[in-house]
Motif scaffolding. Structure first.
Motif, mmCIF file in Angstrom:
data_model
loop_
_atom_site.group_PDB
_atom_site.id
_atom_site.type_symbol
_atom_site.label_atom_id
_atom_site.label_comp_id
_atom_site.label_asym_id
_atom_site.label_seq_id
_atom_site.Cartn_x
_atom_site.Cartn_y
_atom_site.Cartn_z
ATOM 1 N N ALA A 218 0.815 -1.228 0.000
ATOM 2 C CA ALA A 218 0.000 0.000 0.000
ATOM 3 C C ALA A 218 0.837 1.260 0.000
ATOM 4 O O ALA A 218 1.941 1.317 0.553
ATOM 5 N N ASP A 219 0.272 2.306 -0.619
ATOM 6 C CA ASP A 219 0.849 3.652 -0.546
ATOM 7 C C ASP A 219 0.398 4.355 0.728
ATOM 8 O O ASP A 219 1.110 5.197 1.266
ATOM 9 N N ARG A 220 -0.809 4.009 1.190
ATOM 10 C CA ARG A 220 -1.373 4.660 2.364
ATOM 11 C C ARG A 220 -2.153 3.650 3.192
ATOM 12 O O ARG A 220 -2.826 2.776 2.635
ATOM 13 N N LEU A 221 -2.050 3.762 4.491
ATOM 14 C CA LEU A 221 -2.782 2.893 5.406
ATOM 15 C C LEU A 221 -3.911 3.677 6.054
ATOM 16 O O LEU A 221 -3.739 4.838 6.436
ATOM 17 N N VAL A 222 -5.062 3.035 6.174
ATOM 18 C CA VAL A 222 -6.199 3.589 6.901
ATOM 19 C C VAL A 222 -6.540 2.578 7.997
ATOM 20 O O VAL A 222 -6.931 1.451 7.697
ATOM 21 N N VAL A 223 -6.351 2.987 9.245
ATOM 22 C CA VAL A 223 -6.571 2.079 10.374
ATOM 23 C C VAL A 223 -7.964 2.325 10.939
ATOM 24 O O VAL A 223 -8.315 3.461 11.289
ATOM 25 N N ILE A 224 -8.757 1.250 11.008
ATOM 26 C CA ILE A 224 -10.144 1.330 11.472
ATOM 27 C C ILE A 224 -10.277 0.557 12.778
ATOM 28 O O ILE A 224 -9.834 -0.589 12.883
ATOM 29 N N GLU A 225 -10.887 1.185 13.779
ATOM 30 C CA GLU A 225 -11.225 0.525 15.036
ATOM 31 C C GLU A 225 -12.636 0.934 15.422
ATOM 32 O O GLU A 225 -12.981 2.114 15.370
#
Length: 366
Positions: A218-225
């Motif tokens: 990935a170029d960018r991470l999106v962390v979901i909680e």
């Protein structure tokens, strides 16, 4: 704070769509009481975005909402400027690679890949010619006539990817694309998938539990909680600046939040930590388990500025090291060799002293 990456502050901001409206612009709201997903995603053509998060965080729900398999309760979904909320899944310019690949067992690899173009009205001969081209690009030309049961896991994954790409989607969705592979195959296929994603000119979104997959692909991470975005940015920035316990654990760091006064950070329910950075106000402090040195007796003459009395709560093998979970003055994880653990006589309940040099900590604004 001085960051080792001079552009890090820019990298925490998600890429926006270009002026033409190309790319993904979505706010995904899905209500399934008591759970609520509310996630905003934007990406430009060529971006690869990875959704990370613990089980039940909402990653797969977000992916299925993008595919149209889960209806939105609220929000919007625009792809290249076109509204997709009310467009049925089969009419969306979206390709999906499912975790279990879901290849048609009665069709050959060639006909599995040709299925998408055929559904879009491409004549049979032309669809099969296109499929042959995709299989060749995936290094599977010699397996065109094989049915899924005769393919290895890595080959099936590449057929599924070719099937998704054969319709020339403007959004490619990958749900745990490497999860079904053994460790050796995973290494090879990850490298191949990285190459194919680098060549993909539209938006790709992948869900993964594996931080290495996310960091590599990935170029960018999106962390979901808990259905919310808690952090996003480049892999390098998130690895240096985790903001939740989940992220810190994922990348293997001890993480604390407290109030900084110069080089001293006071924790709400713990001791102080001495840091290299000189800051004021709310901060996070991190250090790797390998920065922790353990002693059975209180050390004399150590240069470490941080010293805490702890108790071994548990131990487990972690790669080629032993990971010791400690409780006491400061709960933390310590990494040490098997030989060191044996020499210290470590076991659950053992009393130890833990030290960390200030130079091995990293503090940054909360």
């Amino acid at each position: 704070m001085t960051d080792t990456d001079p552009t890090a502050s820019e990298k925490t901001v998600p890429e926006k769509q270009d002026a033409s409206g190309a790319g993904l612009d979505a706010r995904l709201v899905v209500e399934r009481p008591p759970f609520r997903l509310d996630v905003t995603l934007t990406a430009a053509p060529g971006d690869v975005v990875a959704l990370l998060g613990p089980n039940g965080a909402g990653k797969t729900t977000a992916l299925r909402a993008l595919a149209g398999l889960v209806p939105l309760t609220d929000g919007h979904l625009r792809l290249d400027g076109a509204e997709l909320e009310r467009v049925p899944p089969e009419r969306r310019p979206v390709g999906v690679v499912f975790q279990d690949y879901l290849l048609f067992p009665h069709l050959t690899a060639l006909d599995n890949v040709a299925f998408g173009p055929r559904c879009h009205g491409v004549p049979k001969a032309e669809a099969r010619a296109q499929a042959a081209g995709w299989l060749d690009r995936m290094g599977l030309a010699g397996h065109a006539g094989a049915k899924p049961r005769r393919l290895s896991g890595g080959q099936a994954q590449r057929v599924a990817l070719a099937r998704a790409l054969a319709t020339h989607p403007r959004l490619l969705l990958l749900d745990e694309p490497l999860a079904a592979l053994d460790a050796r195959t995973r290494l090879e296929v990850r490298a191949q998938l990285r190459r194919h994603l680098a060549e993909f000119e539209a938006v790709a979104v992948l869900v993964t539990h594996d931080p290495l997959d996310a960091m590599v692909l990935a170029d960018r991470l999106v962390v979901i909680e808990d259905g919310q975005v808690v952090q996003e940015g480049t892999p390098g920035h998130i690895a240096r600046h985790p903001r939740t316990d989940y992220i810190a654990h994922l990348i293997g760091l001890n993480l604390y939040q407290g109030q900084a006064d110069g080089h001293t950070v006071r924790l709400p329910d713990g001791p102080e930590i001495t840091t290299t950075e000189e800051l004021t106000g709310p901060v996070f402090v991190t250090f790797p388990p390998t920065a922790v040195t353990l002693y059975r007796d209180r050390p004399a003459g150590t240069s470490a500025r941080n010293l805490w009395r702890c108790e071994v709560a548990g131990m487990e093998t972690h790669g080629d090291q032993i990971r010791a979970d400690l409780t006491g003055e400061l709960p933390l994880a310590a990494g040490l060799t098997t030989v060191a653990a044996a020499e210290l006589g470590l076991h659950p309940g053992a009393q130890v002293w833990a030290t960390v040099k200030a130079a091995q900590t990293h503090a940054y604004p909360a």
